[in-house]
Scaffold this motif. Structure first.
Motif, mmCIF file in Angstrom:
data_model
loop_
_atom_site.group_PDB
_atom_site.id
_atom_site.type_symbol
_atom_site.label_atom_id
_atom_site.label_comp_id
_atom_site.label_asym_id
_atom_site.label_seq_id
_atom_site.Cartn_x
_atom_site.Cartn_y
_atom_site.Cartn_z
ATOM 1 N N ARG A 175 0.219 -1.239 -0.263
ATOM 2 C CA ARG A 175 0.145 -0.945 0.161
ATOM 3 C C ARG A 175 0.932 1.008 -0.005
ATOM 4 N NH1 ARG A 175 -3.783 1.345 4.170
ATOM 5 N NH2 ARG A 175 -1.973 2.790 4.949
ATOM 6 N N THR A 176 2.048 1.070 1.038
ATOM 7 C CA THR A 176 2.438 2.343 1.226
ATOM 8 C C THR A 176 3.415 2.818 -1.181
ATOM 9 O OG1 THR A 176 2.814 2.134 2.922
ATOM 10 C CG2 THR A 176 4.791 3.996 2.019
ATOM 11 N N LEU A 177 3.948 1.806 -1.076
ATOM 12 C CA LEU A 177 4.616 1.442 -2.123
ATOM 13 C C LEU A 177 3.372 2.160 -3.182
ATOM 14 C CD1 LEU A 177 6.757 1.905 -4.238
ATOM 15 C CD2 LEU A 177 6.678 -0.515 -4.706
ATOM 16 N N ALA A 178 2.453 1.934 -3.789
ATOM 17 C CA ALA A 178 1.253 1.918 -4.292
ATOM 18 C C ALA A 178 0.793 3.490 -4.236
ATOM 19 C CB ALA A 178 0.355 1.194 -4.167
ATOM 20 N N GLU A 179 0.608 3.936 -2.869
ATOM 21 C CA GLU A 179 1.074 5.319 -2.477
ATOM 22 C C GLU A 179 2.091 6.717 -3.340
ATOM 23 O OE1 GLU A 179 0.644 5.507 1.752
ATOM 24 O OE2 GLU A 179 -2.067 4.755 1.906
ATOM 25 N N ARG A 180 3.356 5.686 -3.148
ATOM 26 C CA ARG A 180 3.992 6.694 -4.000
ATOM 27 C C ARG A 180 3.832 6.585 -5.221
ATOM 28 N NH1 ARG A 180 9.596 5.720 -0.789
ATOM 29 N NH2 ARG A 180 8.821 6.353 1.511
ATOM 30 N N LEU A 181 3.402 5.515 -5.557
ATOM 31 C CA LEU A 181 3.897 5.376 -7.301
ATOM 32 C C LEU A 181 2.432 6.677 -7.617
ATOM 33 C CD1 LEU A 181 3.310 1.963 -8.069
ATOM 34 C CD2 LEU A 181 5.441 3.729 -8.560
ATOM 35 N N GLU A 182 1.267 6.997 -6.257
ATOM 36 C CA GLU A 182 0.175 7.262 -7.483
ATOM 37 C C GLU A 182 0.705 8.966 -7.145
ATOM 38 O OE1 GLU A 182 -2.558 5.774 -4.863
ATOM 39 O OE2 GLU A 182 -3.452 3.956 -6.141
ATOM 40 N N ARG A 183 1.286 9.223 -5.969
ATOM 41 C CA ARG A 183 1.667 10.640 -5.672
ATOM 42 C C ARG A 183 2.514 11.041 -6.975
ATOM 43 N NH1 ARG A 183 2.870 9.241 -0.382
ATOM 44 N NH2 ARG A 183 4.480 8.927 -0.684
ATOM 45 N N ALA A 184 3.360 10.139 -7.630
ATOM 46 C CA ALA A 184 4.050 10.449 -9.022
ATOM 47 C C ALA A 184 3.651 10.623 -10.327
ATOM 48 C CB ALA A 184 5.258 9.292 -8.848
ATOM 49 N N ALA A 185 2.689 10.217 -10.070
ATOM 50 C CA ALA A 185 0.906 10.705 -10.816
ATOM 51 C C ALA A 185 1.493 9.551 -12.385
ATOM 52 C CB ALA A 185 1.603 11.925 -11.924
ATOM 53 N N VAL A 186 1.863 8.139 -11.381
ATOM 54 C CA VAL A 186 1.619 6.919 -12.307
ATOM 55 C C VAL A 186 0.466 6.455 -12.224
ATOM 56 C CG1 VAL A 186 2.700 4.805 -12.300
ATOM 57 C CG2 VAL A 186 4.358 6.300 -11.359
ATOM 58 N N PRO A 187 -0.641 5.760 -13.774
ATOM 59 C CA PRO A 187 -1.361 5.474 -13.691
ATOM 60 C C PRO A 187 -2.317 4.689 -13.349
ATOM 61 C CG PRO A 187 -0.235 6.413 -16.108
ATOM 62 C CD PRO A 187 0.728 6.378 -14.792
ATOM 63 N N PRO A 188 -2.908 4.796 -12.628
ATOM 64 C CA PRO A 188 -3.268 3.090 -12.377
ATOM 65 C C PRO A 188 -3.061 2.046 -12.859
ATOM 66 C CG PRO A 188 -5.450 5.375 -11.698
ATOM 67 C CD PRO A 188 -4.213 5.702 -12.867
ATOM 68 N N ALA A 189 -3.482 1.979 -14.241
ATOM 69 C CA ALA A 189 -3.058 0.193 -14.637
ATOM 70 C C ALA A 189 -1.684 0.217 -14.562
ATOM 71 C CB ALA A 189 -3.423 0.579 -15.940
ATOM 72 N N ALA A 190 -0.833 1.266 -14.562
ATOM 73 C CA ALA A 190 0.439 0.942 -14.182
ATOM 74 C C ALA A 190 0.981 0.722 -13.088
ATOM 75 C CB ALA A 190 1.705 2.194 -15.532
ATOM 76 N N VAL A 191 0.340 1.656 -11.966
ATOM 77 C CA VAL A 191 0.505 1.100 -10.506
ATOM 78 C C VAL A 191 0.264 -0.276 -10.205
ATOM 79 C CG1 VAL A 191 0.367 1.891 -8.324
ATOM 80 C CG2 VAL A 191 0.287 3.145 -10.252
ATOM 81 N N ALA A 192 -0.833 -1.220 -10.626
ATOM 82 C CA ALA A 192 -0.818 -2.312 -10.689
ATOM 83 C C ALA A 192 -0.202 -3.372 -11.345
ATOM 84 C CB ALA A 192 -2.375 -2.535 -11.169
ATOM 85 N N GLU A 193 0.059 -3.052 -12.165
ATOM 86 C CA GLU A 193 1.155 -3.466 -13.135
ATOM 87 C C GLU A 193 2.448 -3.995 -12.718
ATOM 88 O OE1 GLU A 193 2.940 -4.373 -17.081
ATOM 89 O OE2 GLU A 193 1.190 -3.377 -17.424
ATOM 90 N N SER A 194 3.514 -2.796 -12.387
ATOM 91 C CA SER A 194 4.818 -2.702 -11.272
ATOM 92 C C SER A 194 4.298 -3.417 -10.304
ATOM 93 C CB SER A 194 4.628 -1.386 -11.634
ATOM 94 O OG SER A 194 4.800 -0.657 -11.668
ATOM 95 N N LEU A 195 3.070 -3.156 -9.226
ATOM 96 C CA LEU A 195 3.108 -3.748 -8.174
ATOM 97 C C LEU A 195 3.844 -5.627 -8.160
ATOM 98 C CD1 LEU A 195 0.730 -1.516 -6.507
ATOM 99 C CD2 LEU A 195 3.534 -1.174 -5.658
ATOM 100 N N ALA A 196 1.975 -5.877 -9.266
ATOM 101 C CA ALA A 196 1.653 -7.738 -9.235
ATOM 102 C C ALA A 196 3.945 -8.212 -9.746
ATOM 103 C CB ALA A 196 1.378 -7.541 -10.616
ATOM 104 N N THR A 197 4.653 -7.177 -10.592
ATOM 105 C CA THR A 197 5.668 -7.867 -10.884
ATOM 106 C C THR A 197 6.750 -7.288 -10.212
ATOM 107 O OG1 THR A 197 5.290 -6.266 -13.267
ATOM 108 C CG2 THR A 197 7.131 -6.890 -12.920
#
Length: 195
Positions: free
Chosen positions: A76-98
């Motif tokens: 969750r913390t990493l997802a929040e950091r990615l969202e603050r960096a304006a990473v699109p939600p689909a890329a966040v989900a894919e990156s976290l899964a990877t």
């Protein structure tokens, strides 16, 4: 349709792409390879969409890698950091899964190591529970991590010995999230001396 006329690697692990003999963009090597950009390839709409998608994914992994460089983070913390960096939600989900498949993101490991670290730094179970839950770790993992720690009363003994038994130490322990038994142990030594 624009056609790739040249690919020129640079020293930073990137590739300068020329379209129709003119400089176009500099792209990461892995993006060029995954999309299949090669000399002679026409960059039509589907190819450009794939390129855009891969660039977003690469940027998300880059941001995540920087965030994970210094310490483990919860999902969750990493997802929040990615969202603050304006990473699109689909890329966040894919990156976290990877990153989870690669073992770079592991909430169980984070919970266990953070609980151990906080316990060694003189925090009680409630403070540790609060901190781990605020970092977005699941309740079940937090409970498991706390169960692996040395009992609170054992962790409180060196603090009581160093600070001395009494009401001030009892308040200190309560403020650090220790339970009743540890607080009573700090007071019990004082009461035992008075008896």
């Amino acid at each position: 349709m624009p056609r790739v006329t040249a690919l020129r690697p640079d020293r930073r692990g990137r590739v300068a792409v020329e379209l129709d003999g003119e400089p176009w963009r500099v792209l990461p090597v892995d993006v060029v390879a995954r999309v299949g950009v090669s000399e002679g390839r026409v960059l039509d709409r589907p190819a450009l969409r794939a390129l855009r998608r891969e660039l977003r994914r690469a940027e998300a992994l880059h941001v995540a890698g920087r965030a994970l460089r210094h310490r483990d983070l919860s999902r969750r913390t990493l997802a929040e950091r990615l969202e603050r960096a304006a990473v699109p939600p689909a890329a966040v989900a894919e990156s976290l899964a990877t990153l989870e498949r690669a073992g770079a993101v592991d909430d169980e490991r984070v919970a266990r190591l953070r609980a151990l670290s906080l316990g060694e730094r003189g925090y009680g179970d409630e403070a540790i529970r609060h901190r781990l839950l605020s970092e977005g770790l699941p309740e079940a993992l937090v409970t498991e991590a706390l169960a692996e720690l040395e009992p609170e009363t054992s962790r409180a003994e060196p603090l009581i010995a160093r600070r001395g038994a009494g009401p001030r130490t009892a308040r200190y322990l309560a403020g650090r999230g220790f339970g009743e038994e540890a607080v009573e142990a700090a007071l019990g030594a004082t009461f035992g001396q008075d008896a």
